[in-house]
Write an enzyme that holds these catalytic residues in place. Structure first.
Site, PDB file in Angstrom:
ATOM      1  N   HIS A 189       0.826  -1.204   0.000  1.00 52.33           N
ATOM      2  CA  HIS A 189       0.000   0.000   0.000  1.00 52.33           C
ATOM      3  C   HIS A 189       0.862   1.255   0.000  1.00 52.33           C
ATOM      4  O   HIS A 189       0.543   2.249  -0.659  1.00 52.33           O
ATOM      5  CB  HIS A 189      -0.926   0.013   1.214  1.00 52.33           C
ATOM      6  N   ARG A 291     -11.474   0.468 -11.592  1.00 52.17           N
ATOM      7  CA  ARG A 291     -11.826  -0.515 -10.570  1.00 52.17           C
ATOM      8  C   ARG A 291     -13.229  -0.198 -10.046  1.00 52.17           C
ATOM      9  O   ARG A 291     -13.480   0.909  -9.563  1.00 52.17           O
ATOM     10  CB  ARG A 291     -10.826  -0.465  -9.414  1.00 52.17           C
ATOM     11  N   GLU A 416      -3.725 -12.499 -15.165  1.00 55.84           N
ATOM     12  CA  GLU A 416      -3.139 -12.335 -13.840  1.00 55.84           C
ATOM     13  C   GLU A 416      -2.570 -13.628 -13.283  1.00 55.84           C
ATOM     14  O   GLU A 416      -1.970 -13.626 -12.208  1.00 55.84           O
ATOM     15  CB  GLU A 416      -4.195 -11.801 -12.871  1.00 55.84           C
ATOM     16  N   ASN A 439       0.770  -7.089 -10.955  1.00 58.55           N
ATOM     17  CA  ASN A 439       0.879  -7.316  -9.514  1.00 58.55           C
ATOM     18  C   ASN A 439       0.546  -8.769  -9.180  1.00 58.55           C
ATOM     19  O   ASN A 439       1.317  -9.480  -8.529  1.00 58.55           O
ATOM     20  CB  ASN A 439      -0.069  -6.391  -8.748  1.00 58.55           C
ATOM     21  N   ASP A 440      -0.634  -9.215  -9.613  1.00 59.13           N
ATOM     22  CA  ASP A 440      -1.028 -10.593  -9.329  1.00 59.13           C
ATOM     23  C   ASP A 440      -0.235 -11.586 -10.167  1.00 59.13           C
ATOM     24  O   ASP A 440       0.080 -12.685  -9.701  1.00 59.13           O
ATOM     25  CB  ASP A 440      -2.524 -10.782  -9.570  1.00 59.13           C
ATOM     26  N   ARG A 450       2.169 -11.005  -2.549  1.00 57.98           N
ATOM     27  CA  ARG A 450       2.678  -9.691  -2.933  1.00 57.98           C
ATOM     28  C   ARG A 450       2.660  -8.691  -1.785  1.00 57.98           C
ATOM     29  O   ARG A 450       3.231  -7.605  -1.895  1.00 57.98           O
ATOM     30  CB  ARG A 450       1.867  -9.146  -4.113  1.00 57.98           C
ATOM     31  N   CYS A 487      -1.882  -3.062 -17.041  1.00 61.75           N
ATOM     32  CA  CYS A 487      -2.499  -2.106 -16.108  1.00 61.75           C
ATOM     33  C   CYS A 487      -2.011  -2.322 -14.682  1.00 61.75           C
ATOM     34  O   CYS A 487      -2.544  -1.725 -13.747  1.00 61.75           O
ATOM     35  CB  CYS A 487      -4.019  -2.195 -16.164  1.00 61.75           C
TER      36      CYS A 487
END
Length: 560
Positions: A189, A291, A416, A439-440, A450, A487
């Site tokens: 985060h 999102r 992903e 990310n995933d 992650r 993305c």
């Protein structure tokens, strides 16, 4: 800029920024309350807890409204955690045993946080946020200021073990020159919010634990380095780079392209319609990831078609004639919703999430597609819709069929997980486009949560194993004539963006604050050069080697 290996501290840089200044360390959390019996009644202590929790929740909500964007989503979720029934039950149990409000909160929150950490994934990440909430509630009970960012009275480099979302979201960029964290990875985060706010940051710098207040450092995100006690020459070089970066960011906004004119549209990742105007101002050519979770995560029931249509229409109206890619609800066991799937699973990251959860609750998916179709009819944007967490050709086919049944013209998939990357050509024969969520994809490729600091070294999209999967998807896009975007957070790393284009990616979507740096870096390289830089990265054995190989290859044909 060259660094002495003995004086340079390494971590993971966020963006291309560089800063010079004195260190100010984050103040430690309040001391843990002592285990002692209360002199008040259980009801009186319960009333104290309730008042403190309400005050903290209100403060977090207000901070979120002030910050807006992704920060608002994170802080509102944190405010909800403060009032979570499981936490309340744990506090009540401690109060029933005669403990003080301070001790009950500290102990109960810690127990729940430990349970979340054991679950891993999204819920594991919430453990750190819960510790922050606990510290804030204890401070409120004591009548003390909440733990937060220091104020030494001059601009400074903030050094922290890690930074709570509530603090990252409201950093005063007139005073905080840069951020250095001892823990955390590129998709924490802290890193995500730092990137979205354009903060110069290097995260996961273990050696930064030895820095003291007043130490002068250079924080070089582009080289993932923190340099203690720089020489005058290094200070001058840093100052020159700061000015050069300011000039580049002030340059007229142009469409994303490589040096030879090859177009690379640069799109924005958005979490609510409120951020659309800023994205347009910063030069976003559309939206590569919208999102939709903000509509669902704070509700006990799924929002109606009308409620969703209103939000989607507001978003689409901000981008007339431009592409807007909306992701269907990405939730499930790792982001439990009472109306979707709140059953406990031993490994929620591998459970009923994303499209799997939507197909198990078909009405929610169909309502969302209906709302999107109605918004599409009411606006002039070019709406694309994509399914999250697709892992099979069959899932891609079902989503495309559902989208077309509801009148949506362009339906694609998120890539992903490794299976969808390896099946990309077959999936793209069915779907209109693919968008890679790095990310995933990194998490599942490397089998490394992650958001777990102990394996942060593996949470790096520069790893050649991840890049090879991106290459598979890029090749599938070329073979089928279908567009392939990225993305995930990787698109916001300027040099990695060049590598992604060299691997066959056709569009890049990122936090709006990263657009200027990525646009400038792309203009330094031709398509042929981007392919050569990507090829160099693929020869490396690990992420650090890939990053260095790409940097060396890029420098070999630098126009400077």
């Amino acid at each position: 800029m060259s660094y002495d290996a003995q004086s340079a501290m390494k971590g993971t840089g966020i963006g291309q920024g560089i800063a010079l200044g004195p260190v100010a360390r984050m103040s430690p959390p309040p001391a843990a309350p002592k285990d002692e019996s209360s002199t008040l009644s259980r009801e009186q202590e319960a009333a104290r807890v309730e008042a403190a929790i309400q005050a903290v929740a209100a403060d977090l909500t207000a901070r979120g409204q002030s910050a807006g964007g992704q920060a608002q989503e994170v802080l509102e979720a944190q405010a909800m955690m403060a009032q979570d029934p499981s936490v309340t039950e744990a506090v009540d149990a401690e109060l029933a045993a005669g403990k003080t409000a301070e001790y009950a909160v500290h102990t109960a929150f810690a127990e729940v946080a430990e349970q979340l950490a054991a679950l891993g994934g999204y819920l594991g990440e919430r453990a750190a946020d819960l510790h922050d909430v606990s510290a804030r509630v204890v401070a409120a009970l004591r009548g003390e200021p909440a733990p937060g960012v220091p104020d030494p009275g001059h601009p400074f480099v903030l050094v922290a073990q890690d930074l709570a979302p509530a603090d990252t979201a409201l950093l005063d960029l007139n005073h905080v020159l840069a951020l250095v964290t001892i823990e955390g990875g590129p998709t924490s985060h802290t890193a995500i919010l730092a990137r979205s706010k354009g903060i110069t940051a290097v995260v996961g710098v273990e050696a930064a634990a030895g820095l003291a207040d007043g130490d002068e450092v250079i924080v070089d995100a582009a080289h993932s380095t923190v340099l203690l006690a720089p020489s005058q020459q290094q200070k001058d070089e840093a100052a020159a780079r700061v000015e050069a970066r300011k000039a580049a960011q002030a340059a007229p906004i142009t469409e994303g392209a490589l040096a030879d004119g090859t177009p690379v549209p640069l799109l924005a990742n958005l979490g609510s319609p409120d951020n659309a105007a800023e994205a347009v101002q910063l030069g976003a050519e559309g939206v590569g990831l919208f999102r939709t979770e903000f509509l669902f995560l704070s509700s006990e029931t799924a929002p109606s078609v009308a409620e969703q249509r209103e939000s989607y229409t507001t978003l689409l109206q901000a981008f007339p004639g431009k592409k807007v890619v909306v992701r269907a609800l990405d939730a499930g066991a790792d982001k439990p919703l009472p109306f979707l799937n709140d059953a406990e699973e031993e490994n929620p990251a591998l459970g009923l999430r994303g499209l799997r959860a939507l197909l198990a609750n078909e009405e929610i998916l169909r309502d969302q597609l209906s709302a999107l179709a109605e918004a599409q009819e009411a606006t002039e944007a070019d709406l694309w819709v994509m399914a999250p967490m697709v892992s099979t050709v069959e899932e891609a086919e079902i989503f495309s069929r559902f989208a077309r049944q509801h009148g949506l013209k362009t339906a694609g998939v998120m890539v992903e997980v490794p299976s969808s990357a390896l099946l990309a050509e077959q999936i793209l024969q069915i779907s209109d486009f693919a968008s890679i969520g790095t990310n995933d994809l990194t998490q599942y490729t490397m089998a490394a949560d992650r958001l777990l600091g102990s394996v942060s070294g593996l949470q790096d999209p520069w790893h050649p194993a991840v890049l090879r999967l991106v290459r598979e998807v890029g090749a599938a896009g070329a073979a089928t004539g279908k567009p392939v975007g990225v993305c995930g957070e990787a698109a916001a790393d300027p040099l990695l963006a060049v590598v992604l284009v060299g691997l066959g990616v056709s569009t890049l979507s990122m936090a709006p604050a990263a657009l200027a740096d990525v646009r400038a870096e792309l203009l330094r390289h031709t398509k042929e050069q981007a392919e050569a830089i990507a090829a160099a990265a693929l020869t490396a054995p690990d992420a650090a080697g890939a990053r260095e190989a790409a940097r060396t290859a890029a420098a070999s044909h630098s126009p400077e």
